[in-house]
Every structure is written in C-alpha cells, then in structure tokens.
Scaffold this motif. Sequence first.
Motif, PDB file in Angstrom:
ATOM      1  N   TRP A  15      47.825   8.485  91.736  1.00 42.97           N
ATOM      2  CA  TRP A  15      48.834   7.501  92.107  1.00 42.97           C
ATOM      3  C   TRP A  15      48.364   6.621  93.266  1.00 42.97           C
ATOM      4  O   TRP A  15      47.563   7.033  94.092  1.00 42.97           O
ATOM      5  CB  TRP A  15      50.137   8.217  92.494  1.00 42.97           C
ATOM      6  CG  TRP A  15      50.593   9.141  91.397  1.00 42.97           C
ATOM      7  CD1 TRP A  15      50.400  10.494  91.324  1.00 42.97           C
ATOM      8  CD2 TRP A  15      51.250   8.761  90.189  1.00 42.97           C
ATOM      9  NE1 TRP A  15      50.915  10.985  90.145  1.00 42.97           N
ATOM     10  CE2 TRP A  15      51.445   9.945  89.419  1.00 42.97           C
ATOM     11  CE3 TRP A  15      51.714   7.542  89.675  1.00 42.97           C
ATOM     12  CZ2 TRP A  15      52.070   9.937  88.179  1.00 42.97           C
ATOM     13  CZ3 TRP A  15      52.339   7.535  88.430  1.00 42.97           C
ATOM     14  CH2 TRP A  15      52.513   8.721  87.705  1.00 42.97           C
TER      15      TRP A  15
ATOM     16  N   ASP B 154      53.288   5.293  95.547  1.00 43.09           N
ATOM     17  CA  ASP B 154      53.789   6.406  94.734  1.00 43.09           C
ATOM     18  C   ASP B 154      53.406   7.753  95.334  1.00 43.09           C
ATOM     19  O   ASP B 154      54.178   8.717  95.261  1.00 43.09           O
ATOM     20  CB  ASP B 154      53.252   6.298  93.309  1.00 43.09           C
ATOM     21  CG  ASP B 154      53.906   5.170  92.515  1.00 43.09           C
ATOM     22  OD1 ASP B 154      55.034   4.781  92.885  1.00 43.09           O
ATOM     23  OD2 ASP B 154      53.296   4.682  91.551  1.00 43.09           O
TER      24      ASP B 154
ATOM     25  N   THR C  35      44.240   5.386  85.895  1.00 43.10           N
ATOM     26  CA  THR C  35      45.474   5.463  86.675  1.00 43.10           C
ATOM     27  C   THR C  35      45.407   4.498  87.853  1.00 43.10           C
ATOM     28  O   THR C  35      44.344   3.961  88.163  1.00 43.10           O
ATOM     29  CB  THR C  35      45.692   6.894  87.227  1.00 43.10           C
ATOM     30  OG1 THR C  35      44.841   7.089  88.371  1.00 43.10           O
ATOM     31  CG2 THR C  35      45.399   7.957  86.180  1.00 43.10           C
TER      32      THR C  35
ATOM     33  N   GLY D 158      45.532   5.390  90.877  1.00 45.79           N
ATOM     34  CA  GLY D 158      45.122   6.163  92.041  1.00 45.79           C
ATOM     35  C   GLY D 158      43.652   6.068  92.377  1.00 45.79           C
ATOM     36  O   GLY D 158      42.915   5.225  91.855  1.00 45.79           O
TER      37      GLY D 158
END
Length: 343
Positions: free
Chosen positions: A254, A258, A303, A305
């Motif tokens: 994330w 987040d 993702t 992240g």
Amino acid sequence: MTESGGALVPGTAENVARLLDAAARFFTSQAIFAFTRLGLADILAQGNTPIINLASATGTHEQSLSRVLRAVAHSGLVTIDPNATVSLTDMGHLLRIDHPMSLRPLVIYLAEDWMWHCASDMEASLKTEVPAFDRRYQQSLFEFFEARKDRALIFDEAMTASSRYTNAAFLDAYRIPDHSRVIDIGGGQGNFISEILESNTTLSGTLFDLPRVIQSARTNDAISGRCEFIEGNFFDRVPSGGDIYILRGVIHDWNDEDAVAILKNCRSAMTRRSKLLILETMAPPIEHYFPGQFIDFQIFLLTPGRERTEAEFRSLLAASGLKLRQVLPIFSFFALLEICISD
C-alpha cells in the motif's frame, strides 16, 4: 567501446558478456519456470537421469530440453555430466512438490502470464503512480483475486511457501510472552498463526482476513479448533483485545496514505501493553543493492506500495500514533519491527 585508435578497451569483452547476460536473464527465468512446471525436480529426485530419459518422461524434444537444462544448470538447479546425465542440486530440491520447504508454488506464481504482461509495462509505469496491473486489467490486484478464485489459489499457495522460511526465523528470533492473545491481520491461510500456536500451547490466536480468505482458511486442519476466525477488512477495523498484533507482508502492498490508515486501525485496537509486529523486507538506503530487489519490482508493478527503509517505516509509524521499539533481522533480507503505542 574503443580507444581513439579503434582497439577495444581492455575488459570490453567481459563487460559485453555480463551486460547481455543480465539483460537477457528473463530467458533464464522462463527456463526455470518450464523446468518447474514440467516437474523435472520430482523426476530427478528419484536419481540421476539422462536427458533422453527426461525428455521421454515429460514428452519434450531431447535437444530442446537439453538447452533449457543447460540454462537451469547455470542457475545452480542441476548439474550435467559429459554423458548428458542430469543431477539435482540442493537448490533444485527446493522445487520438488513434496519438499517440506518447497518453493515450487512461489516459482509457479512468478511464472503467471499476467505477471509477465505487467513486467513488460515497466517503462510505462515509470511515468505514473498507477501500478501496471491496474492500468492493464482495469482493476486492482486484490479485486482480480476476488473475481478469479483459481488465480487467488495460486497466490495463496505462493505466499504460504515463501512464509515457511520467515516463520521459522521469526520463532527463533522473537519470543511471544506466555498467555498472549495473538491476532494475525491479513494472515491468509493461517499457516503463520498455526506455527505460532504450536510453539507455545499457552497462546491463543485470531486469524483476521477477508471473507474469501477466511472461508478457505477454515479448512486448514492445523488450526481448526485452535484459532478464532474473524472476517473483515483492515481498512475498516482491526479486532480489539490482542496482546500481539502481526502484519506480515501487508504494509508493502500500500501507498503511504493507505499504510497509515491500516496502522491507525491497529493503533485503535491496541492497548498500552499491546505490541504490533511487522514482518517485511527492509530496504537499505538507495545507494545499496539488496537481494529483495525483485520483490520491490514486483510490488512496483502490481500494487501502489513499495519496500521501505527503516526511516520510512518510522515516518509511517509516527503518523499513526505508534513508535518503533526495535528492528530484528530474521531471514535474508526480511526484518521484524516491534512497535508499541507512542507515549
């Protein structure tokens, strides 16, 4: 590269070979994937085998197979003698389906077609914060898994395989106090919480994850009857009442916003006596290469992240009302962060 007179600079041939070998290493990856999917490690585990016999057993062309085997031999999975007989190495044994520490599911996961499609988009990904996966498939990776149970199963098995090493290292490095309630947040199939409970019979456990994952985890005989199952989303809440909270391989999926939201929910569920344990790859400062770089590339493509440095973790924790107590290296490039509520 040449000198002014046209002669090659000393070392040019070696540099050319190293550069091309590095640039074309994805071919070697595909050879390893083919070796794994064909089950060659399982065949070779029964004994040294001539290439002609391996080709017969797998329905492949002998000469073509020999070229793949030479590539995986260069990677250390097998050795090949002058009589074209193949032997499995210690590394190669890790691809056996029946090996207790098998990495076969993880290698199969890395070979997924959608993974490689995303890898081919790396250059485009440099121009935006949108992951290549989201751009290509018009949904997030986790939405994809919710809709594709077959792909989700491969992912779950891969995460279970990779966790065997860090789980054992964690149990060696960190002792959870007796009679603690341990809450594994986003704990997948429950293998980690199972090993934790087996290591100390005074502990109680809770597995917290999405409904799809919890429904599957309930069939895990290793934790059936020994662990509480709670369905939920860590962006909404985290179960209260835990002495030890665990986030294993969660935060790196994330972005900072987040990640802070997840950590704040952990903070809300914790008491002053609670500890939060984060197990993740710990990236060194940018000037240093580290063996977990391939994980960071994967996170980059799939993702929002990233793998974070200790300083970046400290920043996230400070924004969440938490503080870092200690960092323990546990296995290879993985680290354990012990965290408590800020004073």
